[in-house]
Design a protein around this motif. Structure first.
Motif, PDB file in Angstrom:
ATOM      1  N   ARG A  12      31.986  56.062  40.275  1.00 22.84           N
ATOM      2  CA  ARG A  12      30.569  55.704  40.083  1.00 22.84           C
ATOM      3  C   ARG A  12      30.456  54.998  38.738  1.00 22.84           C
ATOM      4  NH1 ARG A  12      30.972  61.169  39.266  1.00 22.84           N
ATOM      5  NH2 ARG A  12      30.373  61.896  37.216  1.00 22.84           N
ATOM      6  N   ASP A  13      29.293  54.462  38.440  1.00 16.74           N
ATOM      7  CA  ASP A  13      29.095  53.800  37.149  1.00 16.74           C
ATOM      8  C   ASP A  13      29.304  54.812  36.027  1.00 16.74           C
ATOM      9  OD1 ASP A  13      28.481  51.431  38.421  1.00 16.74           O
ATOM     10  OD2 ASP A  13      26.314  51.661  38.216  1.00 16.74           O
ATOM     11  N   GLU A  23      25.520  55.861  11.846  1.00 19.20           N
ATOM     12  CA  GLU A  23      26.351  54.936  12.614  1.00 19.20           C
ATOM     13  C   GLU A  23      26.587  55.522  14.006  1.00 19.20           C
ATOM     14  OE1 GLU A  23      29.854  53.327  10.747  1.00 19.20           O
ATOM     15  OE2 GLU A  23      28.977  53.656   8.769  1.00 19.20           O
ATOM     16  N   PRO A  24      25.720  55.200  14.971  1.00 16.95           N
ATOM     17  CA  PRO A  24      25.878  55.769  16.317  1.00 16.95           C
ATOM     18  C   PRO A  24      27.234  55.399  16.932  1.00 16.95           C
ATOM     19  CG  PRO A  24      23.796  54.599  16.120  1.00 16.95           C
ATOM     20  CD  PRO A  24      24.582  54.309  14.886  1.00 16.95           C
ATOM     21  N   MET A  25      27.833  56.364  17.624  1.00 20.36           N
ATOM     22  CA  MET A  25      29.125  56.157  18.259  1.00 20.36           C
ATOM     23  C   MET A  25      28.952  56.257  19.771  1.00 20.36           C
ATOM     24  SD  MET A  25      32.669  58.376  17.932  1.00 20.36           S
ATOM     25  CE  MET A  25      31.896  59.889  18.448  1.00 20.36           C
ATOM     26  N   ALA A  26      29.531  55.298  20.504  1.00 19.64           N
ATOM     27  CA  ALA A  26      29.467  55.306  21.963  1.00 19.64           C
ATOM     28  C   ALA A  26      30.452  56.328  22.522  1.00 19.64           C
ATOM     29  CB  ALA A  26      29.798  53.923  22.510  1.00 19.64           C
ATOM     30  N   ILE A  27      30.012  57.054  23.547  1.00 16.97           N
ATOM     31  CA  ILE A  27      30.853  57.997  24.283  1.00 16.97           C
ATOM     32  C   ILE A  27      30.644  57.710  25.766  1.00 16.97           C
ATOM     33  CG2 ILE A  27      31.349  60.414  24.788  1.00 16.97           C
ATOM     34  CD1 ILE A  27      29.986  61.082  22.076  1.00 16.97           C
ATOM     35  N   ALA A  28      31.718  57.360  26.464  1.00 18.41           N
ATOM     36  CA  ALA A  28      31.632  57.052  27.897  1.00 18.41           C
ATOM     37  C   ALA A  28      32.391  58.113  28.685  1.00 18.41           C
ATOM     38  CB  ALA A  28      32.206  55.674  28.185  1.00 18.41           C
ATOM     39  N   ARG A  29      31.777  58.567  29.773  1.00 19.17           N
ATOM     40  CA  ARG A  29      32.410  59.513  30.687  1.00 19.17           C
ATOM     41  C   ARG A  29      32.430  58.888  32.067  1.00 19.17           C
ATOM     42  NH1 ARG A  29      33.537  64.424  29.122  1.00 19.17           N
ATOM     43  NH2 ARG A  29      32.776  65.164  27.129  1.00 19.17           N
ATOM     44  N   PHE A  30      33.563  59.027  32.740  1.00 20.65           N
ATOM     45  CA  PHE A  30      33.689  58.499  34.092  1.00 20.65           C
ATOM     46  C   PHE A  30      34.800  59.242  34.816  1.00 20.65           C
ATOM     47  CE2 PHE A  30      36.183  55.946  31.175  1.00 20.65           C
ATOM     48  CZ  PHE A  30      37.416  55.809  31.792  1.00 20.65           C
ATOM     49  N   ALA A  65      32.815  47.820  33.054  1.00 21.19           N
ATOM     50  CA  ALA A  65      33.254  48.662  34.174  1.00 21.19           C
ATOM     51  C   ALA A  65      32.052  49.184  34.954  1.00 21.19           C
ATOM     52  CB  ALA A  65      34.094  49.826  33.667  1.00 21.19           C
ATOM     53  N   HIS A  66      32.214  49.269  36.255  1.00 24.69           N
ATOM     54  CA  HIS A  66      31.184  49.809  37.133  1.00 24.69           C
ATOM     55  C   HIS A  66      31.878  50.437  38.338  1.00 24.69           C
ATOM     56  CE1 HIS A  66      31.875  46.337  39.718  1.00 24.69           C
ATOM     57  NE2 HIS A  66      31.888  45.620  38.607  1.00 24.69           N
ATOM     58  N   GLN A  67      31.115  51.068  39.195  1.00 21.05           N
ATOM     59  CA  GLN A  67      31.692  51.728  40.366  1.00 21.05           C
ATOM     60  C   GLN A  67      32.609  50.760  41.111  1.00 21.05           C
ATOM     61  OE1 GLN A  67      28.866  53.453  43.048  1.00 21.05           O
ATOM     62  NE2 GLN A  67      30.401  53.945  44.560  1.00 21.05           N
ATOM     63  N   GLY A  68      33.834  51.216  41.394  1.00 19.16           N
ATOM     64  CA  GLY A  68      34.795  50.410  42.128  1.00 19.16           C
ATOM     65  C   GLY A  68      35.747  49.607  41.267  1.00 19.16           C
ATOM     66  N   THR A  69      35.467  49.479  39.970  1.00 15.63           N
ATOM     67  CA  THR A  69      36.349  48.728  39.084  1.00 15.63           C
ATOM     68  C   THR A  69      37.700  49.426  39.006  1.00 15.63           C
ATOM     69  OG1 THR A  69      34.484  47.971  37.728  1.00 15.63           O
ATOM     70  CG2 THR A  69      36.673  47.841  36.735  1.00 15.63           C
ATOM     71  N   LYS A  70      38.773  48.657  39.179  1.00 18.16           N
ATOM     72  CA  LYS A  70      40.128  49.216  39.110  1.00 18.16           C
ATOM     73  C   LYS A  70      40.637  49.069  37.683  1.00 18.16           C
ATOM     74  CE  LYS A  70      44.411  49.296  41.713  1.00 18.16           C
ATOM     75  NZ  LYS A  70      45.143  48.660  42.835  1.00 18.16           N
TER      76      LYS A  70
END
Length: 142
Positions: A12-13, A23-30, A65-70
């Protein structure tokens, strides 16, 4: 040594958040769908590891990156635990992603999702975007 290399598709996205502060820090979960080798009872199977990344890697994931991205990701396994609202101890296992890159061209991704858009004038024959000279410092990766 604690090193993980995975190739799979986003289920999923990604969920991207930023920390509070000066200084905001990005955090990505997938989550990646990673095929297993071989078949069990004639059917393919997969694992679905939870992944987390920080800073520039998270910004790259958010933007591209989004849903389905390899993707191919390189990182390490990290385990942890916490007590939930019901007072039960919950154990976690995540892949902390240190590097991420595409595992297929945009054209191949479009073919795999059966949503081939009309060719863009900025896209070369190989399906990758032509990058103008002099903007290397603006690219989201090292």
């Amino acid at each position: 040594m604690n090193k993980v290399i995975l190739m799979g598709r986003l289920t999923r996205d990604p969920d991207v958040r930023y920390t509070q502060g000066e200084e905001p820090m990005a955090i990505a979960r997938f989550t990646l769908a990673v095929d297993r080798r071989g078949k069990r009872d004639g059917e393919a199977s997969a694992d679905f590891p939870s992944c987390v990344c920080f800073r520039r890697t998270a910004e790259f994931i958010e933007k591209y990156a989004h849903q389905g991205t390899k993707l191919v990701v390189v990182g390490r396994i990290q385990t942890g635990s916490y007590t939930n609202r019901d007072g039960q101890k919950v154990y976690t296992t995540d892949v902390v992603v240190e590097e991420a890159e595409f595992a297929e061209s945009k054209a191949a991704a479009d073919r795999n999702t059966q949503q081939t858009p009309p060719p863009s004038p900025d896209t070369g024959a190989d399906g990758f975007m032509n990058i103008p000279d002099g903007i290397e410092e603006e690219l989201p990766f090292d």
